[in-house]
Design an enzyme around this catalytic site. Structure first.
Site, PDB file in Angstrom:
ATOM      1  N   GLU A   1      -5.729   5.326   1.342  1.00  0.00           N
ATOM      2  CA  GLU A   1      -6.958   5.279   0.548  1.00  0.00           C
ATOM      3  C   GLU A   1      -6.806   4.099  -0.398  1.00  0.00           C
ATOM      4  OE1 GLU A   1      -9.451   7.121   1.156  1.00  0.00           O
ATOM      5  OE2 GLU A   1      -8.688   8.895   2.174  1.00  0.00           O
TER       6      GLU A   1
ATOM      7  N   CYS B   1     -12.540   3.772  -7.729  1.00  0.00           N
ATOM      8  CA  CYS B   1     -12.518   3.021  -6.467  1.00  0.00           C
ATOM      9  C   CYS B   1     -13.908   2.924  -5.847  1.00  0.00           C
ATOM     10  CB  CYS B   1     -11.514   3.626  -5.502  1.00  0.00           C
ATOM     11  SG  CYS B   1     -11.748   5.390  -5.312  1.00  0.00           S
TER      12      CYS B   1
HETATM   13  P1  NAD Z   1      -0.964   0.348  -7.020  1.00  0.00           P
HETATM   14  O1  NAD Z   1      -1.067  -0.118  -5.626  1.00  0.00           O
HETATM   15  O2  NAD Z   1      -0.399  -0.566  -8.038  1.00  0.00           O
HETATM   16  O3  NAD Z   1      -0.031   1.676  -7.101  1.00  0.00           O
HETATM   17  C1  NAD Z   1      -0.342   2.851  -6.413  1.00  0.00           C
HETATM   18  C2  NAD Z   1       0.919   3.680  -6.256  1.00  0.00           C
HETATM   19  O4  NAD Z   1       1.812   3.027  -5.376  1.00  0.00           O
HETATM   20  C3  NAD Z   1       1.700   3.883  -7.548  1.00  0.00           C
HETATM   21  O5  NAD Z   1       2.175   5.197  -7.587  1.00  0.00           O
HETATM   22  C4  NAD Z   1       2.841   2.897  -7.421  1.00  0.00           C
HETATM   23  O6  NAD Z   1       3.980   3.260  -8.145  1.00  0.00           O
HETATM   24  C5  NAD Z   1       3.101   2.939  -5.937  1.00  0.00           C
HETATM   25  N1  NAD Z   1       3.713   1.738  -5.347  1.00  0.00           N
HETATM   26  C6  NAD Z   1       3.509   0.451  -5.692  1.00  0.00           C
HETATM   27  N2  NAD Z   1       4.221  -0.365  -4.877  1.00  0.00           N
HETATM   28  C7  NAD Z   1       4.848   0.424  -3.987  1.00  0.00           C
HETATM   29  C8  NAD Z   1       5.731   0.181  -2.887  1.00  0.00           C
HETATM   30  N3  NAD Z   1       6.090  -1.047  -2.526  1.00  0.00           N
HETATM   31  N4  NAD Z   1       6.197   1.241  -2.196  1.00  0.00           N
HETATM   32  C9  NAD Z   1       5.823   2.497  -2.525  1.00  0.00           C
HETATM   33  N5  NAD Z   1       5.025   2.784  -3.568  1.00  0.00           N
HETATM   34  C10 NAD Z   1       4.538   1.765  -4.287  1.00  0.00           C
HETATM   35  O7  NAD Z   1      -2.394   0.838  -7.442  1.00  0.00           O
HETATM   36  P2  NAD Z   1      -2.862   1.394  -8.846  1.00  0.00           P
HETATM   37  O8  NAD Z   1      -2.947   0.303  -9.841  1.00  0.00           O
HETATM   38  O9  NAD Z   1      -2.094   2.602  -9.201  1.00  0.00           O
HETATM   39  O10 NAD Z   1      -4.316   1.903  -8.474  1.00  0.00           O
HETATM   40  C11 NAD Z   1      -5.426   1.072  -8.498  1.00  0.00           C
HETATM   41  C12 NAD Z   1      -5.893   0.776  -7.093  1.00  0.00           C
HETATM   42  O11 NAD Z   1      -6.072   1.993  -6.375  1.00  0.00           O
HETATM   43  C13 NAD Z   1      -7.224   0.092  -7.077  1.00  0.00           C
HETATM   44  O12 NAD Z   1      -7.164  -0.981  -6.183  1.00  0.00           O
HETATM   45  C14 NAD Z   1      -8.183   1.163  -6.569  1.00  0.00           C
HETATM   46  O13 NAD Z   1      -9.293   0.627  -5.909  1.00  0.00           O
HETATM   47  C15 NAD Z   1      -7.309   1.967  -5.695  1.00  0.00           C
HETATM   48  N6  NAD Z   1      -7.794   3.352  -5.578  1.00  0.00           N
HETATM   49  C16 NAD Z   1      -8.229   3.774  -4.359  1.00  0.00           C
HETATM   50  C17 NAD Z   1      -8.709   5.072  -4.224  1.00  0.00           C
HETATM   51  C18 NAD Z   1      -9.210   5.605  -2.904  1.00  0.00           C
HETATM   52  O14 NAD Z   1      -9.288   6.816  -2.753  1.00  0.00           O
HETATM   53  N7  NAD Z   1      -9.571   4.761  -1.944  1.00  0.00           N
HETATM   54  C19 NAD Z   1      -8.722   5.914  -5.317  1.00  0.00           C
HETATM   55  C20 NAD Z   1      -8.283   5.424  -6.539  1.00  0.00           C
HETATM   56  C21 NAD Z   1      -7.806   4.148  -6.647  1.00  0.00           C
END
Ligand code: NAD
Length: 498
Positions: free
Chosen positions: A240, A274
């Site tokens: 997602e 999102c």
């Molecule tokens: P992010 O990608 O920075 O982090 C998301 C999660 O991934 C965090 O828990 C982080 O610690 C983990 N993570 C980061 N790098 C990783 C790796 N290499 N391996 C494993 N885990 C890792 O995103 P964010 O800043 O937390 O969230 C914002 C983003 O999420 C926005 O782009 C938003 O559009 C998206 N989002 C999507 C949805 C959806 O349902 N489609 C919902 C909410 C947010």
């Protein structure tokens, strides 16, 4: 928001910058053990009858419902949302989604008999479809809906007999800790559902541990990293990822009401949603729409939801605000005209004025693609076809909206938009529907959460074929001309050519 020092995650209120508390980070070397413990508990949990699994889940749901007010306070303080938004968009939406799971799972996952139809003349046995859990689901979550994006999928994974090891975002560790405490208090088997706390390194360790399916919610770049790692080991996942949602405004859209809805759709959750409206594509003259949206954005009250009546809280962190501001500058450099906002507030907390950008071409939009914060870009298109092409030109395709009085025309436009979810005369709010699948296409990811399709993500099918011993089986050795004669008759009967 939070920082990590000496094995502790420090949580802060993004509206004040004040510390809220600490949460122990999970040592990386412990993560395989956490997954192993979950697996030990899961094999017995999968054998627990569904009715009993749901009974335990109901106990957890009741704890969440009982603590709804505490949850809304914590989300307001750790994520910076107005309390009503936290209660409606996160707490109530989560309770609804879990309630749906408690009520509907038995029907959705009932065994199904699959008859043979005309193939009974081949003497085939009928099939019975059963659903089996994957095993251990490794979930990596984000912070903007710390309850909604974690609790309902955890409920669906547990209902279907899986174990869950999940990583809350390092930007909302206290919500993560509270959610895990509620799961612990609900009395699930020891270790069946466990949180691991930390940043990307902890997430990476979780994806490298012995999980059976991954679920990632977050940005595209990290999502793809995680997917690549899992794919290399043959572990499936649902993703997602980010959105960059278009709203197509048709010429007959009622002006005032649509402006109000678009303003809310763009700036709900400080635009850190999102499915927020990010691109307003006006069929016709965009100027009145851009000016009205700018006026509405200027009227929004930005401030600390914990101490003043506000519409918009802060961005989640100082880094997020810096990144957001850089993206706004890039859109302006690409020809976008700032009509509202475009600057950070000079006060404690990570506030930014809701921003409206007018664009004459697609370049500012390209500069903003995937932006996560309070901004909307407005541009005019000559006709619905051009607006649909503009909407579909983004690599993201999470959700979209179409605005207009003539529902037949709006529906025709809606069907041609690439997106996992399209609303007519609505935005953001419909995603609270507990039964419909949530998820995107293209760079916004794949797989679905919520409702029946959410449950299907956490199960695999097993087909049982059954017949009595013996009986007429003309396909067995030794071959004779009988088999071919029978097959010829069958083919002539059911695959007749004109
Ligand atoms: P992010 O990608 O920075 O982090 C998301 C999660 O991934 C965090 O828990 C982080 O610690 C983990 N993570 C980061 N790098 C990783 C790796 N290499 N391996 C494993 N885990 C890792 O995103 P964010 O800043 O937390 O969230 C914002 C983003 O999420 C926005 O782009 C938003 O559009 C998206 N989002 C999507 C949805 C959806 O349902 N489609 C919902 C909410 C947010």
């Amino acid at each position: 928001m939070s920082t990590e020092t000496a094995g502790l995650l420090y949580a802060y209120n993004p509206a004040t910058g004040h510390a809220l508390g600490t949460v122990p980070a999970t040592p990386i070397e412990d993560i395989p053990l956490v997954v192993e413990r979950a697996r030990a508990a899961q094999s017995a949990w999968a054998e627990v009858p569904l009715r009993e699994r749901l009974r335990r889940l109901r106990g957890w749901y009741q704890l969440l419902a009982r603590d709804a007010d505490t949850w809304a306070d914590l989300i307001r303080d750790e994520v910076g949302k107005p309390r009503g938004e936290a209660m409606g968009g996160d707490v109530v939406a989560s309770l609804d989604a879990i309630r749906w799971t408690l009520r509907r799972t038995p029907r959705v996952l009932a065994d199904r008999r699959i008859g043979t139809g005309w193939q009974r003349w081949l003497l085939l046995p009928s099939g019975r479809l059963r659903w089996r859990p994957w095993g251990i689901i490794g979930m990596i979550g984000t912070w903007n809906y710390p309850l909604l994006l974690n609790a309902p999928p955890i409920a669906q994974a547990l209902a279907t007999g899986n174990g869950v090891v999940w990583k809350p975002s390092e930007l909302s560790p206290m919500c993560g800790e509270r959610l895990q405490q509620s799961l612990d208090a609900a009395g699930f088997p020891q270790g069946l559902v466990a949180a691991v706390q930390g940043g990307a390194d902890v997430g990476r360790a979780l994806t490298e541990a012995a999980i059976d399916k991954g679920m990632f919610t977050g940005g595209v770049a990290n999502g793809r990293r995680v997917l690549a790692g899992l794919a290399a080991r043959g572990v499936p996942a649902l993703a997602e990822l980010s959105g960059f949602d278009p709203a197509i405004v048709l010429p007959d859209a009622p002006f005032d009401g649509t402006v109000r809805c678009l303003t809310w759709g763009a700036f709900f959750g400080c635009g850190q949603t999102c499915v927020a409206v990010k691109r307003v594509l006006v069929v016709g003259d965009p100027a009145p729409w851009a000016e009205a949206l700018a006026g509405a954005a200027d009227a929004l009250r930005v401030g600390d939801p914990g101490s003043e009546p506000v519409d918009i809280g802060p961005l989640i962190s100082s880094q997020a605000r810096t990144r957001f501001d850089q993206t706004i500058r890039a859109a302006v450099d690409a020809g976008g005209r700032l009509l509202a906002g475009g600057f950070a507030l000079d006060r404690p907390g990570w506030f930014y004025r809701p921003t409206v950008i007018a664009a004459d071409g697609p370049e500012p939009e390209a500069a903003l693609e995937g932006v996560f914060g309070p901004v909307v870009v407005v541009r005019g298109l000559t006709d619905p076809d051009a607006a649909i092409a503009a909407a579909n030109s983004s690599s993201f395709a999470l959700s979209a909206s179409v605005w207009g009085r003539d529902r037949t025309v709006a529906r025709r436009v809606a069907r041609r938009i690439d997106a996992g979810m399209v609303a007519i005369n609505d935005a953001v709010a419909p995603t609270a529907h507990a039964a419909v699948p949530f998820g995107g296409t293209k760079a916004s990811g794949f797989g679905r959460t919520k409702g029946a399709w959410g449950l299907f993500e956490f199960v695999q099918t097993q087909t049982l074929y059954e017949r009595g011993p013996g009986g007429f089986r003309p396909w067995l050795f030794p071959y004779s001309s009988l088999l071919e004669r029978l097959m010829t008759i069958y083919r002539r009967l059911f695959h007749r050519t004109q």
